[in-house]
Design a protein around this motif. Structure first.
Motif, PDB file in Angstrom:
ATOM      1  N   MET A  68       0.831  -1.204   0.000  1.00 35.21           N
ATOM      2  CA  MET A  68       0.000   0.000   0.000  1.00 35.21           C
ATOM      3  C   MET A  68       0.866   1.255   0.000  1.00 35.21           C
ATOM      4  N   GLU A  69       1.996   1.164   0.673  1.00 32.96           N
ATOM      5  CA  GLU A  69       2.929   2.293   0.659  1.00 32.96           C
ATOM      6  C   GLU A  69       3.436   2.537  -0.766  1.00 32.96           C
ATOM      7  N   GLU A  70       3.776   1.442  -1.426  1.00 38.36           N
ATOM      8  CA  GLU A  70       4.293   1.544  -2.800  1.00 38.36           C
ATOM      9  C   GLU A  70       3.242   2.198  -3.713  1.00 38.36           C
ATOM     10  N   GLU A  71       1.993   1.751  -3.587  1.00 39.88           N
ATOM     11  CA  GLU A  71       0.934   2.297  -4.454  1.00 39.88           C
ATOM     12  C   GLU A  71       0.664   3.770  -4.137  1.00 39.88           C
ATOM     13  N   THR A  72       0.839   4.130  -2.871  1.00 36.05           N
ATOM     14  CA  THR A  72       0.662   5.532  -2.482  1.00 36.05           C
ATOM     15  C   THR A  72       1.688   6.405  -3.192  1.00 36.05           C
ATOM     16  N   TYR A  73       2.930   5.949  -3.206  1.00 47.30           N
ATOM     17  CA  TYR A  73       3.963   6.726  -3.893  1.00 47.30           C
ATOM     18  C   TYR A  73       3.705   6.801  -5.393  1.00 47.30           C
ATOM     19  N   ASN A  74       3.095   5.751  -5.952  1.00 49.42           N
ATOM     20  CA  ASN A  74       2.732   5.824  -7.378  1.00 49.42           C
ATOM     21  C   ASN A  74       1.736   6.955  -7.621  1.00 49.42           C
ATOM     22  N   TYR A  75       0.749   7.073  -6.718  1.00 52.98           N
ATOM     23  CA  TYR A  75      -0.219   8.166  -6.841  1.00 52.98           C
ATOM     24  C   TYR A  75       0.446   9.528  -6.639  1.00 52.98           C
ATOM     25  N   PHE A  76       1.359   9.609  -5.680  1.00 50.05           N
ATOM     26  CA  PHE A  76       2.079  10.887  -5.468  1.00 50.05           C
ATOM     27  C   PHE A  76       2.732  11.332  -6.777  1.00 50.05           C
ATOM     28  N   ASP A  77       3.338  10.370  -7.480  1.00 48.30           N
ATOM     29  CA  ASP A  77       3.995  10.705  -8.744  1.00 48.30           C
ATOM     30  C   ASP A  77       2.999  11.227  -9.775  1.00 48.30           C
ATOM     31  N   LYS A  78       1.858  10.538  -9.853  1.00 43.93           N
ATOM     32  CA  LYS A  78       0.830  10.947 -10.824  1.00 43.93           C
ATOM     33  C   LYS A  78       0.379  12.377 -10.556  1.00 43.93           C
ATOM     34  N   VAL A  79       0.115  12.676  -9.275  1.00 47.49           N
ATOM     35  CA  VAL A  79      -0.384  14.009  -8.904  1.00 47.49           C
ATOM     36  C   VAL A  79       0.681  15.067  -9.182  1.00 47.49           C
ATOM     37  N   GLU A  80       1.905  14.717  -8.887  1.00 44.63           N
ATOM     38  CA  GLU A  80       3.035  15.628  -9.157  1.00 44.63           C
ATOM     39  C   GLU A  80       3.071  15.988 -10.641  1.00 44.63           C
ATOM     40  N   LYS A  81       2.856  14.970 -11.470  1.00 47.55           N
ATOM     41  CA  LYS A  81       2.897  15.206 -12.919  1.00 47.55           C
ATOM     42  C   LYS A  81       1.777  16.124 -13.384  1.00 47.55           C
ATOM     43  N   LEU A  82       0.670  16.118 -12.636  1.00 46.03           N
ATOM     44  CA  LEU A  82      -0.454  17.000 -12.984  1.00 46.03           C
ATOM     45  C   LEU A  82      -0.231  18.416 -12.455  1.00 46.03           C
ATOM     46  N   GLY A  83       0.860  18.607 -11.734  1.00 47.81           N
ATOM     47  CA  GLY A  83       1.177  19.942 -11.243  1.00 47.81           C
ATOM     48  C   GLY A  83       0.877  20.151  -9.775  1.00 47.81           C
ATOM     49  N   GLY A  84       0.515  19.089  -9.056  1.00 45.10           N
ATOM     50  CA  GLY A  84       0.227  19.199  -7.626  1.00 45.10           C
ATOM     51  C   GLY A  84      -1.245  18.964  -7.323  1.00 45.10           C
ATOM     52  N   VAL A  85      -1.584  19.036  -6.031  1.00 48.47           N
ATOM     53  CA  VAL A  85      -2.937  18.654  -5.598  1.00 48.47           C
ATOM     54  C   VAL A  85      -4.011  19.584  -6.185  1.00 48.47           C
ATOM     55  N   ILE A  86      -3.820  20.888  -6.053  1.00 50.79           N
ATOM     56  CA  ILE A  86      -4.889  21.805  -6.496  1.00 50.79           C
ATOM     57  C   ILE A  86      -5.096  21.758  -8.019  1.00 50.79           C
ATOM     58  N   PRO A  87      -4.022  21.795  -8.814  1.00 50.66           N
ATOM     59  CA  PRO A  87      -4.243  21.605 -10.265  1.00 50.66           C
ATOM     60  C   PRO A  87      -4.923  20.269 -10.586  1.00 50.66           C
ATOM     61  N   ALA A  88      -4.584  19.216  -9.845  1.00 46.36           N
ATOM     62  CA  ALA A  88      -5.212  17.910 -10.092  1.00 46.36           C
ATOM     63  C   ALA A  88      -6.704  17.952  -9.760  1.00 46.36           C
ATOM     64  N   ILE A  89      -7.066  18.712  -8.728  1.00 45.93           N
ATOM     65  CA  ILE A  89      -8.493  18.885  -8.391  1.00 45.93           C
ATOM     66  C   ILE A  89      -9.186  19.618  -9.544  1.00 45.93           C
ATOM     67  N   GLU A  90      -8.541  20.705  -9.988  1.00 45.94           N
ATOM     68  CA  GLU A  90      -9.151  21.514 -11.043  1.00 45.94           C
ATOM     69  C   GLU A  90      -9.288  20.739 -12.354  1.00 45.94           C
ATOM     70  N   LYS A  91      -8.424  19.754 -12.535  1.00 42.85           N
ATOM     71  CA  LYS A  91      -8.529  18.912 -13.737  1.00 42.85           C
ATOM     72  C   LYS A  91      -9.473  17.728 -13.509  1.00 42.85           C
ATOM     73  N   GLY A  92     -10.015  17.613 -12.300  1.00 43.32           N
ATOM     74  CA  GLY A  92     -10.968  16.535 -12.014  1.00 43.32           C
ATOM     75  C   GLY A  92     -10.332  15.168 -11.837  1.00 43.32           C
ATOM     76  N   PHE A  93      -9.014  15.144 -11.593  1.00 42.01           N
ATOM     77  CA  PHE A  93      -8.318  13.859 -11.502  1.00 42.01           C
ATOM     78  C   PHE A  93      -8.857  12.984 -10.367  1.00 42.01           C
ATOM     79  N   PHE A  94      -8.870  13.520  -9.145  1.00 38.77           N
ATOM     80  CA  PHE A  94      -9.317  12.716  -7.996  1.00 38.77           C
ATOM     81  C   PHE A  94     -10.785  12.328  -8.169  1.00 38.77           C
ATOM     82  N   GLN A  95     -11.588  13.317  -8.610  1.00 43.95           N
ATOM     83  CA  GLN A  95     -13.020  13.083  -8.745  1.00 43.95           C
ATOM     84  C   GLN A  95     -13.293  11.921  -9.700  1.00 43.95           C
TER      85      GLN A  95
END
Lengths: 558, 131
Positions: A416-443
């Motif tokens: 689960m730790e490994e998969e969490t870091y995979n998600y961190f990478d994805k979000v980073e690539k989208l420009g961070g948490v707030i840009p990822a929200i604005e792009k609807g990624f989490f939703q």
């Protein structure tokens, strides 16, 4: 943890066993299912052995409770020293009714309070606002002013008991009401303790009770961090929440990854303001869900502690206290069934067990009737008794992290730790948490998981007792909570009277000062407190900020 | 060939719990219907206005907060006032058993609580929309 030769021989033996024993047997007697996986879709093997933990180093990855990386618990003594806080989320109707419910829960052994607010309050509207229509006291208590807060905590020792308040958009304002109420009662600020949820990122992601756009919201949150460690030292100024992300349909892994990602975002925002990490970090707290897959949940809590400690170190924390992930847990509301409601007691017991084995600091157990309505007195008492039975009778609190060292649990924690870091990478690539929200990624991620889960139930791939299997035709007969019909009328009259009788000149003066301050960069907490002390209402105070900050609108994605 | 059934999934009031609404919207779309999702925080006026503009056959209302008795019936009352009789209104969410007959009397033709299979909703719509 094991010497290499021994590991090799274990692996060799396992391969033999899989081939000569397991495969042979399952050839004639196949397994019950084609594949076994947990709720996050992680494939689960038939057996785990030391080989599966081969990369773990005891001191680096596991260690001792109360010591880095805090995998086994944040305190050295954990539940042997002190039980978790039994904290039932409660609130409905008017402040009078909810005050009565709190006293009932305390009488039956609850050890912490947790306030549920109704929708108008969550959105910063007074009870008589047109948009409050139909919502008064429906899924929480209505609090429109300090007057209501006084009634809510009347006769309750707020200097002795801690209070958690699920409030986000208007968190600073509601917190100010709690502080002002304590002041009026002559209670020293150093004695009041509790939590405001104050986690706006997960509102955009999942729970959707947002008011302002991200930028001013983050500013207000950092204001509370700063005010908190300087003025109200025992207060947790945020509860970074995975609960709602999970309730909206995420998997356990998504819950873990998105929540910790949000946590890191808040730390960065506070550091950007120039706050010292070791000053505010000890007041950050977390909130997780306890869903159905028992071991997955336990691994989730353990992984959360280890990841947080590592990340906080990377962010520059020096003190041990800054590395601790302290968290509250609530059993999964979305796992409750409306069908055969009594069997929810059993579900809740298992979920609560996972939270306790996972080392929670605080726990809410859902009531059996919550897929139908707000809990009745009897239902909530049974839910509380469930915690008391686990604490007093089951013996699982006798030792710390009893599942530590289980080949399966350690493997899953790591995974689960490994998969969490995979998600961190994805979000980073989208420009961070707030840009990822604005792009609807989490939703989108969450909606996808929610849909998949529902389809598994619809097609009977996933069995839910009482819903798609073991069904009965019995009519549901369970008493439903009845609210005081006069509550809304009483509340609206109180508001009218308050607006007439308070010193309106003083109210205007403080609102004006807040308005001026809100246009700049000063910390708003002292200004908000002045408004609240003069009995400005929630709607007036929040409405003013709405005017300045504007409102957030989300993209409607399904 | 039959015209596709058009449906408006709406979230009335302040309630932000949209898991159910989104799952239903997606399921209906996958069942071949045209789905319009309003997003959050809709008033009865906004919902009825959208329903007229989009020329829908069905309005599906979703609410967890417990305000269904007021907010669902606001929509059916407004439809009645505007003399719109050919739109079926459905409701879903956390709704106690005893409220269901009252909602039906107020013009909510189908009420779907937790544990409903999404196919049940599809079947209900297919059966009840006159084409």
């Amino acid at each position: 943890m094991y010497d290499k030769q021994k590991l090799e021989s274990i692996k060799k033996k396992e391969n033999e066993w899989q081939k000569n024993k397991y495969k042979k047997i399952t050839k004639n007697h196949p397994e019950r299912k084609e594949s076994f996986e947990n709720l996050s879709g992680i494939g689960i093997k038939n057996i785990y052995n030391p080989w599966d933990n081969k990369d773990l180093e005891f001191f680096k990855d596991i260690g001792f409770p109360g010591e880095y990386p805090f995998l086994r618990g944040i305190h050295a003594t954990m539940h042997r020293g002190r039980l978790w806080t039994m904290r039932q989320f409660a609130g409905f109707g008017s402040a009078e009714e909810t005050n009565k419910r709190y006293k009932y829960l305390l009488k039956h052994g609850e050890t912490g309070l947790s306030v549920a607010f109704d929708y108008p309050t969550l959105y910063g509207y007074d009870s008589d606002h047109p948009l409050a229509r139909g919502e008064f006291g429906k899924c929480g208590v209505a609090i429109s002013s300090l007057k209501d807060m006084e009634i809510l905590f009347d006769g309750i020792h707020v200097d002795e008991i801690t209070t958690s308040m699920t409030i986000n958009g208007p968190a600073a304002i509601i917190w100010a009401m709690y502080i002002a109420n304590a002041e009026n009662r002559g209670i020293n600020r150093n004695l009041i303790g509790g939590t405001i949820q104050n986690d706006i990122l997960k509102e955009y992601i999942a729970q959707k009770s947002f008011i302002f756009p991200p930028e001013p919201s983050m500013k207000l949150i950092v204001d509370t961090f700063e005010y908190g460690f300087k003025e109200i030292p025992r207060w947790n100024t945020i509860s970074i929440s995975g609960y709602h992300i999970r309730e909206a349909g995420s998997t356990a892994t998504q819950e873990l990854a998105f929540t910790l990602g949000d946590g890191i975002e808040y730390v960065k925002a506070a550091k950007e303001r120039g706050l010292e990490i070791d000053k505010f970090a000890p007041r950050l707290s977390f909130f997780f869900n306890a869903h159905n897959d028992f071991f997955e949940e336990i691994a989730k809590y353990r992984a959360a502690r280890r990841i947080w400690a590592k990340e906080m170190k990377k962010l520059g924390a020096k003190k041990d206290r800054s590395l601790l992930m302290r968290f509250h847990t609530q059993t999964a509301g979305c796992a409750l069934t409306a069908q055969q409601p009594e069997i929810n007691i059993v579900r809740v017991t298992l979920q609560a067990l996972s939270a306790i084995l996972g080392g929670t600091q605080s726990l809410h157990t859902n009531s059996m009737d919550e897929a139908l309505a707000l809990p009745s007195e009897k239902a909530v008492r049974i839910a509380l008794r469930t915690q008391q039975i686990i604490a007093e009778e089951s013996g699982i609190t006798n030792t710390i992290d009893p599942l530590g060292g289980s080949y399966y649990i350690e493997w899953l924690t790591d995974k689960m730790e490994e998969e969490t870091y995979n998600y961190f990478d994805k979000v980073e690539k989208l420009g961070g948490v707030i840009p990822a929200i604005e792009k609807g990624f989490f939703q989108r991620e969450i909606a996808e998981s929610a849909y998949k889960y529902q389809k598994e139930i619809d097609t009977n791939k996933r069995k839910i007792v009482g819903v798609n299997d073991y069904i009965t035709d019995d009519e549901i007969s369970i008493p439903i909570l009845k609210m005081d019909e006069k509550g809304e009328h009483r509340q609206i009259n109180r508001l009218k009277k308050l607006r007439k009788e308070r010193n309106n000149q003083k109210v205007e003066k403080h609102l004006h000062r807040l308005k001026k301050a809100a246009k700049g960069s000063e910390n708003l907490m002292p200004y908000i407190l002045d408004c609240i002390r003069s009995y400005a209402t929630l709607g007036e105070t929040c409405g003013l900020l709405r005017e300045i900050y504007g409102e957030y609108e989300e993209p409607a994605i399904y | 060939m039959n015209k596709k059934i058009r449906i408006l999934i709406a979230k009335p009031g302040l309630d932000g719990h949209d898991r159910g609404a989104k799952i239903v919207a997606r399921s209906l779309r996958n069942a071949g219907m045209e789905v319009i999702y309003t997003g959050l925080h809709q008033t009865a006026e906004m919902i009825v206005e959208t329903a007229i503009q989009e020329d829908v056959d069905v309005i599906g209302l979703s609410l967890l907060s417990g305000a269904h008795m007021t907010l669902f019936t606001d929509v059916t009352k407004l439809l009645k006032k505007k003399k719109i009789e050919d739109i079926i209104v459905l409701g879903g969410g956390i709704i106690p058993e005893q409220d269901i007959p009252k909602l039906k009397k107020e013009g909510i033709s189908g009420v779907f609580g937790p544990g409903t299979r999404t196919e049940e909703i599809v079947e209900f719509i297919n059966k009840n929309v006159k084409k």
